[in-house]
Every structure is written in structure tokens, then in C-alpha cells.
Design a protein around this motif. Sequence first.
Motif, PDB file in Angstrom:
ATOM      1  N   HIS A   1      68.114   5.431  14.146  1.00 39.29           N
ATOM      2  CA  HIS A   1      69.008   4.262  14.168  1.00 39.29           C
ATOM      3  C   HIS A   1      68.592   3.255  15.237  1.00 39.29           C
ATOM      4  O   HIS A   1      68.699   2.048  15.032  1.00 39.29           O
ATOM      5  CB  HIS A   1      70.458   4.715  14.414  1.00 39.29           C
TER       6      HIS A   1
ATOM      7  N   GLU B   1      78.048  22.143   1.991  1.00 40.28           N
ATOM      8  CA  GLU B   1      76.898  22.315   2.895  1.00 40.28           C
ATOM      9  C   GLU B   1      77.244  23.368   3.943  1.00 40.28           C
ATOM     10  O   GLU B   1      76.378  24.030   4.499  1.00 40.28           O
ATOM     11  CB  GLU B   1      76.532  20.970   3.548  1.00 40.28           C
TER      12      GLU B   1
ATOM     13  N   SER C   1      72.067   4.884   2.221  1.00 37.56           N
ATOM     14  CA  SER C   1      72.140   4.584   3.650  1.00 37.56           C
ATOM     15  C   SER C   1      73.557   4.151   4.040  1.00 37.56           C
ATOM     16  O   SER C   1      74.294   3.613   3.218  1.00 37.56           O
ATOM     17  CB  SER C   1      71.138   3.487   4.018  1.00 37.56           C
ATOM     18  N   THR C   2      73.892   4.438   5.301  1.00 37.03           N
ATOM     19  CA  THR C   2      75.221   4.133   5.836  1.00 37.03           C
ATOM     20  C   THR C   2      75.189   2.773   6.539  1.00 37.03           C
ATOM     21  O   THR C   2      74.493   2.622   7.548  1.00 37.03           O
ATOM     22  CB  THR C   2      75.630   5.197   6.884  1.00 37.03           C
TER      23      THR C   2
ATOM     24  N   ASP D   1      66.055  14.401   3.855  1.00 38.98           N
ATOM     25  CA  ASP D   1      65.556  13.633   5.013  1.00 38.98           C
ATOM     26  C   ASP D   1      64.089  14.004   5.195  1.00 38.98           C
ATOM     27  O   ASP D   1      63.754  14.857   6.013  1.00 38.98           O
ATOM     28  CB  ASP D   1      66.339  14.029   6.265  1.00 38.98           C
TER      29      ASP D   1
HETATM   30  C1  6MZ Z   1      75.080  15.349   5.644  1.00 40.57           C
HETATM   31  C2  6MZ Z   1      73.455  13.804   6.191  1.00 40.57           C
HETATM   32  C3  6MZ Z   1      72.452  14.815   6.125  1.00 40.57           C
HETATM   33  O1  6MZ Z   1      72.611   6.756   6.319  1.00 40.57           O
HETATM   34  O2  6MZ Z   1      71.616   6.150   8.518  1.00 40.57           O
HETATM   35  N1  6MZ Z   1      72.838  12.656   6.527  1.00 40.57           N
HETATM   36  N2  6MZ Z   1      74.746  14.082   5.952  1.00 40.57           N
HETATM   37  N3  6MZ Z   1      74.185  16.358   5.573  1.00 40.57           N
HETATM   38  C4  6MZ Z   1      72.871  16.142   5.817  1.00 40.57           C
HETATM   39  N4  6MZ Z   1      72.018  17.216   5.768  1.00 40.57           N
HETATM   40  C5  6MZ Z   1      70.941  17.445   6.641  1.00 40.57           C
HETATM   41  N5  6MZ Z   1      71.275  14.235   6.377  1.00 40.57           N
HETATM   42  C6  6MZ Z   1      71.525  12.915   6.616  1.00 40.57           C
HETATM   43  O3  6MZ Z   1      70.743   8.143   7.229  1.00 40.57           O
HETATM   44  C7  6MZ Z   1      71.162   9.094   8.183  1.00 40.57           C
HETATM   45  C8  6MZ Z   1      72.566   9.569   7.883  1.00 40.57           C
HETATM   46  O4  6MZ Z   1      72.593  10.322   6.664  1.00 40.57           O
HETATM   47  C9  6MZ Z   1      73.545  11.372   6.735  1.00 40.57           C
HETATM   48  C10 6MZ Z   1      74.162  11.330   8.140  1.00 40.57           C
HETATM   49  O5  6MZ Z   1      75.366  10.610   8.094  1.00 40.57           O
HETATM   50  C11 6MZ Z   1      73.099  10.562   8.932  1.00 40.57           C
HETATM   51  O6  6MZ Z   1      73.624   9.887  10.055  1.00 40.57           O
HETATM   52  P1  6MZ Z   1      71.360   6.661   7.115  1.00 40.57           P
HETATM   53  O7  6MZ Z   1      70.280   5.875   6.436  1.00 40.57           O
END
Ligand code: 6MZ
Length: 348
Positions: free
Chosen positions: A73, A207, A105-106, A289
Motif C-alpha cells: 500500500h 478461510e 482491490s480495496t 496474492d
Molecule cells: C482475506 C485478503 C487475503 O485490496 O489492497 N486480502 N483477504 N484473505 C486473504 N488471504 C490471504 N489476501 C488479500 O489487496 C490487499 C488486500 O486484499 C485482502 C486484504 O484486505 C488486503 O489488505 P488490495 O488491492
Amino acid sequence: MMDSDAFFVELPKVELHAHLNGSLSSATMLELKRFHADSGLEDKTNAFFDEFQIGAGDTRGLSDCFQVFSIAHSLTSTPDSLALATRLTLQEFQDDGCCYLELRSTPRDTPHMTKLQYIETIIKAIRKASVHLTMITTLIVSINRNQPLGEADEIANLAIECFKKYPENVVGIELSGDPMAGTFQSFIPALTKARGAGLKVTLHCGEVCNPKEVLEMLKFKPERIGHGVCIHPKYGGTDETWSLLCKLKIPVEVCLTSNVNTKSTPDYDSHHFQYLHEAEIPIILCTDDKGVFATSLSREYQICVKTFAMTYSQAARLSLNACQYVFAHNTRKMLNDKILNFIEKHSL
Ligand code: 6MZ
């Protein structure tokens, strides 16, 4: 027959569960650091840059994993760096043989942009990249369950606004973030509003072990769920959660390496993939990811084939089947034809 690495890269694949900031590869992170330096922006990542990746033997688990995203971020906080991160990530997915990507994405308010600018920056970067990429990319807007409810409502409204303005780019909304934070129930109004406006819904579901919440999520009937680890009784679910999933047959975005590296599952061999497969629940292999877990979609297919003793033909059909569940309906036939062509060309 070509070698295994080449086969799984060449196999046309659809990626339906990829968080942008978790998908930044080491090469992309380095490029973003250089971009930051050239733009004279403060770079706070030096001290903990190496901590971005969580490998198989890492002592950190799922709850620690949510801290590493702040490293990414800090490198995607301006419109230009976010656009660069998007462009480089799209290129990497295409180079790995993806023919369709649903990026998620958030939206974040940063000192340099609002949440709306955040979404529009990604959309513009996708549109610009699509001129020279053959891969089709759409966007799912994420709600982080760690955020206050007011923020979830704001994001749902923005997702609806962008869906109306860019219908070919924005396709869905999803709930993610630390599964130990917040409750699904409290996000139902925001998700229902977005669904009512036409957005498709996918939820991170099971999860961690929380059968009550899993049931609530399944009853909401999302178009897809992510992970689905703790649904079968053997993995912390109950007979009720499992039989409901079997009845509804909601497609599951399966992220093998993510689940192993975050220790949601002890190893590949005991991954719940086999239970989903046997129960004929639709499976879409995804990376989650790819930057954090140092993987790629072709690698996930390779691991799946090796772990569950599948043939190349079965792997190709997994990809073929997955394209039925993409949120952009109008691309399904084209994707189906592309994967079928590959299957015929290789007599699979
Ligand atoms: C839940 C996850 C995640 O949105 O900033 N994120 N949420 N479980 C997971 N398993 C490993 N992996 C990623 O990408 C990062 C955000 O994606 C979510 C989380 O909210 C993380 O901050 P963006 O692009």
C-alpha cells in the motif's frame, strides 16, 4: 509433448481471485520503489521490504499476513504509482498465459487520491493496457471487513457508481480482509444494495473455522466464494455447511499455495480441493496474492496436477470449466472457444 512448465503457461487460464496489492511481484515492487525515488516521494518500505513475501516455511500465519499488505500500500498511494502497479501486474498475468483476469482491490483514501480516484485510476490503467494486451481484464471492488461499516456502505455506493459509468470494466463486489475481524451479517446491507444494482458478489468464506458465518454466507447465495477451506466437517465445517454447499454448488475460488503458506491447510496433500472435486463443486484455481506467496497461476495448475495425480487433459478441462463462472457473461463464449482450441490442438 512440451515440458510441464511450458504447457501450463501456454494453457489459456482465467484468474478470478487476485488482490492487486497482494499480486505485486518482487520485480514490480522494485520498479515501484524506483518510481517513488524518481518522484521524490518518501519511501518507508526499506526496513521491511523483505517481509512482503510469505513462503511455505514461514513462521507467520494468516493473521500476520494482513500486515504485509501495508508494504504494498505504501508503494501504491499515488494515482501514477497505482497505475504503474496495475499495468505491470496485468502484463505479468498475461505473460503467464491468462486470457481473462478479474482483478480485485480495496479503494483507499490516501493523501494523494480519494477512493473514487483510486477505482478510476485502476479502470483507466486497465483500459489503457487493453490496447496492447490480448488478455481481458475486469474489476471487482473489494470491501475490507476490518473497515468501519460506514466505509463499506461508501464503497458499495462507489462500486455502483463505477458499474453504471464503466459497465464493461466493473463487474462485481467482494468481501475480504482479516476473517477474524467484523461479522458478515453487518455487511449484508451494503452487499445487497450492490447486488440489487447488478453487481455480482463473491465472498471470502470459511478461510477460518466459523460454521455459523459460513452458513450465513452460503444462504446469501453469492455467485462465487473464495477459499472455502472450513466447510467440510474434516476441516472445521459441519455436516450442515458441507451439505448446503453440495446442494447449492456455489463455485469455489481455490487458492492452494495461499492456503498452505498461511497455514489454513497443513500441506498440499491434505488440501480440501479433493473433497470439492469429488463432490463436483465447481472449482476455479486462483493465485490470491501471487506476489506475497511468490506463485503464478501456471504454477498453481502444476501443483494441482502433481498433488492430485491429474492428467494434462483434466487440468485443461479445469480451466475450460472455470470460464463459465467469470462475471463478464459476454466473454464466456470467446474464452470457452479459446480454451477448447488449445485442447483440440494438443489432442487432450
Ligand atoms: C482475506 C485478503 C487475503 O485490496 O489492497 N486480502 N483477504 N484473505 C486473504 N488471504 C490471504 N489476501 C488479500 O489487496 C490487499 C488486500 O486484499 C485482502 C486484504 O484486505 C488486503 O489488505 P488490495 O488491492
